[in-house]
Motif scaffolding. Structure first.
Motif, short mmCIF file in Angstrom:
data_model
loop_
_atom_site.label_atom_id
_atom_site.label_comp_id
_atom_site.label_asym_id
_atom_site.label_seq_id
_atom_site.Cartn_x
_atom_site.Cartn_y
_atom_site.Cartn_z
N HIS A 88 0.84 -1.20 0.00
CA HIS A 88 0.00 0.00 0.00
C HIS A 88 0.87 1.25 0.00
CE1 HIS A 88 -3.54 -2.41 1.14
NE2 HIS A 88 -2.65 -3.13 1.81
N ASP A 89 0.48 2.21 -0.82
CA ASP A 89 1.17 3.50 -0.89
C ASP A 89 0.49 4.46 0.08
OD1 ASP A 89 2.68 5.68 -1.60
OD2 ASP A 89 1.68 6.00 -3.52
N ARG A 90 0.64 4.18 1.40
CA ARG A 90 0.00 5.04 2.40
C ARG A 90 0.96 5.44 3.50
NH1 ARG A 90 -4.19 0.24 3.95
NH2 ARG A 90 -2.72 -1.13 4.98
N VAL A 91 2.25 5.42 3.17
CA VAL A 91 3.29 5.89 4.09
C VAL A 91 4.08 6.98 3.37
CG1 VAL A 91 3.39 3.73 5.38
CG2 VAL A 91 4.90 4.05 3.43
N GLU A 92 5.09 7.52 4.03
CA GLU A 92 5.88 8.60 3.44
C GLU A 92 6.49 8.18 2.11
OE1 GLU A 92 8.77 10.00 6.25
OE2 GLU A 92 7.28 10.10 7.86
N PRO A 93 6.77 9.15 1.23
CA PRO A 93 7.40 8.83 -0.06
C PRO A 93 8.67 8.01 0.13
CG PRO A 93 6.70 11.12 -0.02
CD PRO A 93 6.50 10.59 1.38
N GLY A 94 8.88 7.09 -0.79
CA GLY A 94 10.02 6.19 -0.71
C GLY A 94 9.72 4.92 0.07
N GLY A 95 8.46 4.78 0.52
CA GLY A 95 8.10 3.60 1.29
C GLY A 95 6.78 3.01 0.86
N LEU A 96 6.58 1.76 1.19
CA LEU A 96 5.31 1.06 1.00
C LEU A 96 5.00 0.31 2.28
CD1 LEU A 96 5.83 -0.43 -2.59
CD2 LEU A 96 4.27 1.43 -1.95
N GLU A 97 3.71 0.12 2.54
CA GLU A 97 3.29 -0.64 3.71
C GLU A 97 2.70 -1.97 3.27
OE1 GLU A 97 -0.07 -0.60 7.25
OE2 GLU A 97 0.27 1.24 6.12
N ILE A 98 3.05 -3.03 3.98
CA ILE A 98 2.47 -4.34 3.74
C ILE A 98 1.35 -4.58 4.74
CG2 ILE A 98 2.87 -6.84 3.82
CD1 ILE A 98 5.71 -6.37 2.86
N GLY A 99 0.21 -5.01 4.23
CA GLY A 99 -0.91 -5.42 5.08
C GLY A 99 -1.33 -6.82 4.69
N TYR A 100 -1.88 -7.58 5.62
CA TYR A 100 -2.21 -8.99 5.34
C TYR A 100 -3.25 -9.51 6.31
CZ TYR A 100 1.54 -8.99 8.79
OH TYR A 100 2.33 -8.70 9.87
N TRP A 101 -3.91 -10.58 5.90
CA TRP A 101 -4.73 -11.42 6.78
C TRP A 101 -4.84 -12.79 6.14
CZ3 TRP A 101 -9.17 -13.69 4.96
CH2 TRP A 101 -9.83 -13.08 3.90
N LEU A 102 -5.08 -13.79 6.97
CA LEU A 102 -5.23 -15.17 6.48
C LEU A 102 -6.59 -15.73 6.88
CD1 LEU A 102 -1.79 -16.80 7.34
CD2 LEU A 102 -2.61 -16.08 5.10
N HIS A 103 -7.06 -16.66 6.07
CA HIS A 103 -8.26 -17.43 6.38
C HIS A 103 -8.01 -18.13 7.72
CE1 HIS A 103 -11.14 -20.71 6.26
NE2 HIS A 103 -11.77 -20.09 5.25
N ALA A 104 -9.06 -18.24 8.53
CA ALA A 104 -8.94 -18.83 9.87
C ALA A 104 -8.32 -20.23 9.86
CB ALA A 104 -10.32 -18.89 10.52
N ASP A 105 -8.55 -21.00 8.81
CA ASP A 105 -8.02 -22.37 8.74
C ASP A 105 -6.54 -22.43 8.36
OD1 ASP A 105 -10.55 -23.29 9.35
OD2 ASP A 105 -11.05 -23.82 7.27
N HIS A 106 -5.93 -21.29 8.05
CA HIS A 106 -4.56 -21.31 7.53
C HIS A 106 -3.59 -20.44 8.31
CE1 HIS A 106 -5.98 -23.76 4.27
NE2 HIS A 106 -6.99 -22.93 4.16
N THR A 107 -3.97 -20.03 9.51
CA THR A 107 -3.05 -19.27 10.35
C THR A 107 -2.07 -20.21 11.03
OG1 THR A 107 -4.52 -19.36 12.26
CG2 THR A 107 -4.80 -17.48 10.77
N GLY A 108 -0.95 -19.65 11.45
CA GLY A 108 0.03 -20.43 12.21
C GLY A 108 0.85 -21.41 11.40
N LYS A 109 0.84 -21.28 10.09
CA LYS A 109 1.58 -22.20 9.22
C LYS A 109 2.74 -21.52 8.48
CE LYS A 109 -2.65 -24.83 8.42
NZ LYS A 109 -3.64 -25.28 7.44
N GLY A 110 2.99 -20.26 8.80
CA GLY A 110 4.07 -19.53 8.15
C GLY A 110 3.72 -18.92 6.81
N LEU A 111 2.47 -19.03 6.39
CA LEU A 111 2.08 -18.51 5.07
C LEU A 111 2.20 -17.00 4.98
CD1 LEU A 111 -1.11 -20.70 4.45
CD2 LEU A 111 1.21 -21.09 3.61
#
Length: 188
Positions: A88-111
């Protein structure tokens, strides 16, 4: 220059959203609603299919306008939607932000960690990107573990008004710079 529309990571594929993904996305959000609602402001109420169609359309428009690059995380064997991640381009210029979420059945697996590592590398391949950030509430220890595993450093903790029910209002800002990436020890 944009990141690749598809990033293959063996058993998972990060792929740019298409309109055909609306139904799988809606199903994944509904099935994961109870774990998303505490942390995601957009999950204050169960979304309907129209909202999901709008969301996918927005991600397509944002990609085309170079405002955000949002991917679905899919299993390569059966195409199942496992979650979502984006730059996401929602931080200061020269940077990007990563956002994420996983399906409940696939958390805790390193994905999410694997996907965030791939997007960190994709971000640094873009011209002018010197910094990648991951933001999460201080209470969201599962989310905070990801930047820690990937060698991000905690730059600061900002006080903000909580936006989701489980948030404390203390937002951790994790940062990795291009220099820290090139100096990092290889992962074993």
């Amino acid at each position: 220059m944009r990141p690749p529309e598809r990033i293959a990571l063996g058993d998972i594929l990060l792929r740019r959203w298409t309109r055909a993904d609306v139904t799988p996305l809606h199903t994944a959000v509904i099935e994961s609603f109870e774990i998303l609602r505490p942390w995601m402001p957009w999950a204050a109420q169960r979304p309907d299919p129209v909202e999901q169609r709008t969301y996918v359309g927005t991600t397509i428009s944002q990609w085309d306008a170079d405002e955000a690059y949002i991917y679905g995380i899919f299993a390569t064997d059966d195409g199942q939607l496992l979650g979502t991640i984006g730059l996401h381009d929602r931080v200061e210029p020269g940077g990007l932000e990563i956002g994420y979420w996983l399906h409940a059945d696939h958390t805790g697996k390193g994905l999410a960690t694997r996907a965030a590592e791939a997007l960190t590398e994709a971000a640094f391949a873009l011209p002018g990107i010197e910094r990648v950030e991951i933001h999460c509430d201080e209470a969201n220890t599962a989310s905070a573990a990801i930047p820690q595993r990937l060698g991000y450093h905690l730059a600061r903790t900002d006080s903000e008004k909580p936006e989701a029910p489980a948030e404390t209002g203390r937002r951790m800002i994790w940062i990795k710079t291009r220099q820290r990436t090139t100096d990092r020890e290889p992962r074993s």
